[in-house]
Write an enzyme that holds these catalytic residues in place. Sequence first.
Site, PDB file in Angstrom:
ATOM      1  N   GLN A 168      -3.063   3.457  -3.257  1.00  0.00           N
ATOM      2  CA  GLN A 168      -2.152   2.882  -4.229  1.00  0.00           C
ATOM      3  C   GLN A 168      -1.832   1.467  -3.778  1.00  0.00           C
ATOM      4  OE1 GLN A 168       0.096   4.716  -6.991  1.00  0.00           O
ATOM      5  NE2 GLN A 168      -2.099   5.067  -7.054  1.00  0.00           N
ATOM      6  N   TYR A 192      -1.364   5.870 -11.083  1.00  0.00           N
ATOM      7  CA  TYR A 192      -0.724   6.585  -9.989  1.00  0.00           C
ATOM      8  C   TYR A 192      -1.773   7.393  -9.213  1.00  0.00           C
ATOM      9  CZ  TYR A 192       4.236   5.538 -10.804  1.00  0.00           C
ATOM     10  OH  TYR A 192       5.465   4.948 -10.879  1.00  0.00           O
ATOM     11  N   LEU A 247       0.880  -1.188   0.000  1.00  0.00           N
ATOM     12  CA  LEU A 247       0.000   0.000   0.000  1.00  0.00           C
ATOM     13  C   LEU A 247       0.908   1.225   0.000  1.00  0.00           C
ATOM     14  CD1 LEU A 247      -2.743   0.747   2.688  1.00  0.00           C
ATOM     15  CD2 LEU A 247      -0.663   2.117   2.611  1.00  0.00           C
ATOM     16  N   ASN A 248       0.536   2.257  -0.797  1.00  0.00           N
ATOM     17  CA  ASN A 248       1.150   3.561  -0.522  1.00  0.00           C
ATOM     18  C   ASN A 248       0.096   4.650  -0.485  1.00  0.00           C
ATOM     19  OD1 ASN A 248       1.855   2.842  -3.429  1.00  0.00           O
ATOM     20  ND2 ASN A 248       2.679   4.886  -3.490  1.00  0.00           N
ATOM     21  N   ASP A 249       0.208   5.716  -1.225  1.00  0.00           N
ATOM     22  CA  ASP A 249      -0.615   6.911  -0.996  1.00  0.00           C
ATOM     23  C   ASP A 249      -2.129   6.672  -0.868  1.00  0.00           C
ATOM     24  OD1 ASP A 249       1.854   7.582  -1.982  1.00  0.00           O
ATOM     25  OD2 ASP A 249       1.110   8.752  -3.658  1.00  0.00           O
ATOM     26  N   GLU A 296       5.479  16.032  -4.810  1.00  0.00           N
ATOM     27  CA  GLU A 296       4.465  15.010  -5.045  1.00  0.00           C
ATOM     28  C   GLU A 296       3.201  15.345  -4.255  1.00  0.00           C
ATOM     29  OE1 GLU A 296       6.731  11.307  -4.077  1.00  0.00           O
ATOM     30  OE2 GLU A 296       6.645  10.975  -6.238  1.00  0.00           O
ATOM     31  N   ARG A 309       2.440  14.710 -11.933  1.00  0.00           N
ATOM     32  CA  ARG A 309       1.463  13.710 -11.468  1.00  0.00           C
ATOM     33  C   ARG A 309       0.661  14.170 -10.249  1.00  0.00           C
ATOM     34  NH1 ARG A 309       6.620  11.466 -10.875  1.00  0.00           N
ATOM     35  NH2 ARG A 309       7.427  11.573  -8.743  1.00  0.00           N
ATOM     36  N   ASP A 310      -0.311  13.329  -9.878  1.00  0.00           N
ATOM     37  CA  ASP A 310      -1.095  13.416  -8.641  1.00  0.00           C
ATOM     38  C   ASP A 310      -2.087  14.585  -8.613  1.00  0.00           C
ATOM     39  OD1 ASP A 310       0.779  11.438  -8.068  1.00  0.00           O
ATOM     40  OD2 ASP A 310       1.973  12.693  -6.733  1.00  0.00           O
TER      41      ASP A 310
HETATM   42  C1  FRU Z   1       4.041   9.293  -3.831  1.00  0.00           C
HETATM   43  C2  FRU Z   1       4.006   8.747  -5.249  1.00  0.00           C
HETATM   44  C3  FRU Z   1       3.177   9.630  -6.152  1.00  0.00           C
HETATM   45  C4  FRU Z   1       2.788   8.665  -7.234  1.00  0.00           C
HETATM   46  C5  FRU Z   1       2.575   7.395  -6.458  1.00  0.00           C
HETATM   47  C6  FRU Z   1       2.965   6.143  -7.184  1.00  0.00           C
HETATM   48  O1  FRU Z   1       4.336   8.311  -2.905  1.00  0.00           O
HETATM   49  O2  FRU Z   1       5.311   8.597  -5.752  1.00  0.00           O
HETATM   50  O3  FRU Z   1       3.836  10.775  -6.644  1.00  0.00           O
HETATM   51  O4  FRU Z   1       1.635   9.057  -7.909  1.00  0.00           O
HETATM   52  O5  FRU Z   1       3.366   7.497  -5.297  1.00  0.00           O
HETATM   53  O6  FRU Z   1       2.634   5.007  -6.442  1.00  0.00           O
END
Ligand code: FRU
Length: 509
Positions: free
Chosen positions: A78, A121, A60-62, A237, A181-182
């Site tokens: 994510q 992303y 898991l991330n963001d 980011e 991105r984002d």
């Molecule tokens: C931040 C990031 C975002 C990107 C995503 C990819 O942690 O690098 O900039 O969209 O994670 O998983």
Amino acid sequence: MDKETMLASLLSIETSEWDREKRYTSLHEVSAYSLETLKSKVAHAPFRLTYHIQPPCGLLNDPNGFCYFNGEYHLFYQWFPLGPVHGLKHWYHVKSKDLVSWEDCGVALIPDGHINSHGAYSGSGFILNDSLHVFYTANRRDKNWKRSCSQVIAKLMPNGLIETVNDAIESIPPEYTEHFRDPKVWQEGELFYAIIGAQRKCDLKGTGVIYRSLNGKDWQFIGEINTQLTQFGYMWECPDYFCLTEENESFGVFIFSPQGLNPTDDKFQNIYQSGYIVGPELNLPNLTFSHGEFHELDFGFDFYAPQTTMTPDGRRIMIAWMGLPEIEYPSDKDGWAHCLTLPRELTLIDGKIFQHPVKELQNLRKEVIFKGYADDKSIIGRSAHFELILSDDSTFDNFELALFASDPLLLNNKDSAIEKLTVRYDSMARQVTIDREFAGIAFATKYGTTRCYKLSKPLTHIQLFGDTSSLEVFFNHGEAAASLRHFSAVNNNAIIWQGHKTSVTLWQY
Ligand code: FRU
């Protein structure tokens, strides 16, 4: 070897063995049986949390797409499903009526189109024509692995999957590199705005770029946010922009996660940072944002890529990834990594953000383990899933609070042998310290084992949330917050107070 056969052995492979081919495997390429096998192994793994959002397997991330829709909070994250590495990013979906009990809705975005063939992303959520829409970054790579991306509007369908509506920003404006991105959407009256994290070509520094839309689907570039932080890291980011009110005056808050800042004193100790700047509301025609200093949001070891949304009663709530990129965590070997922070309400006091764990967290309180006074050197209780509030009638004197500690009684009171995660206070310096040197399995030690913060006022109140392998601490009703992971032995659950007499309440969660 076909992918299915390769994946059968996934759980036992080292992070270093995750080559590009393995990392770019989509959920479509594995059988339901393989996925279930992975999930059930992870379900029995050590260090699993009990009340935090964590992946069923994989990484898991963001937090993404956080919004309130039809009586429920929707949150995505994510997700690389197949292992504890950053691979082909999918979006996983959970929803909640109260921000604390989350219903598992399963995977929502499988990057299987031409537009997002190399990953979905981060992005944000918004409501359009009575449907939950998202705006996110879709990645592609060519034969030479050259990356390109676009920013896509997509919609949550009744079958629970997110489907592309339109490729809203097909190309990156010529002034910016592929670090683009984002998108985070907000609304002002009838208009939609989005801020996107970017890197300028002219000086390779991070920035935020703003788009506008009349209908939520077609977006026009309006320019770069004009801040005083022109040379502040190489990439920003996960930007987020919103307003908070202090004494009837509305201020603009711009949160972002800059990469490439050098550590100074107690600041910027982690590999990457997340913080904010505040000022009079962003001037939208010319994009000028006059603001004060950049403040980190959290001084713990594991906090990144926060995202906010607004509740129906007007509270601004933030959730972040309790982890960081490019760091190996002890749970990796069991096939999963990371969790999200608890939701926090943000308020503005004297131009600074205060963070309060949302009041709904009280729904998680079970029995009171201890209520009364802790004195001198005492064991407050034993728990690895708890909320703990300490307050002093006047202000705290020096103390040490040991959490996830091995039982001192079993160790004949030999302090040196005690394993513990420590929170300390130095009243002269008004400084709080979190020390994880002696807390379970060591990791990320290259970035140090202590984190400090100097409070603006003497300490009177501390609120802590411990879970099997996480800790979140709020000092002085949210003046400072610290989030971190720890990988302590299961039996290490003593909570030990060393200091003057103080009022304590400890709940089991
Ligand atoms: C931040 C990031 C975002 C990107 C995503 C990819 O942690 O690098 O900039 O969209 O994670 O998983």
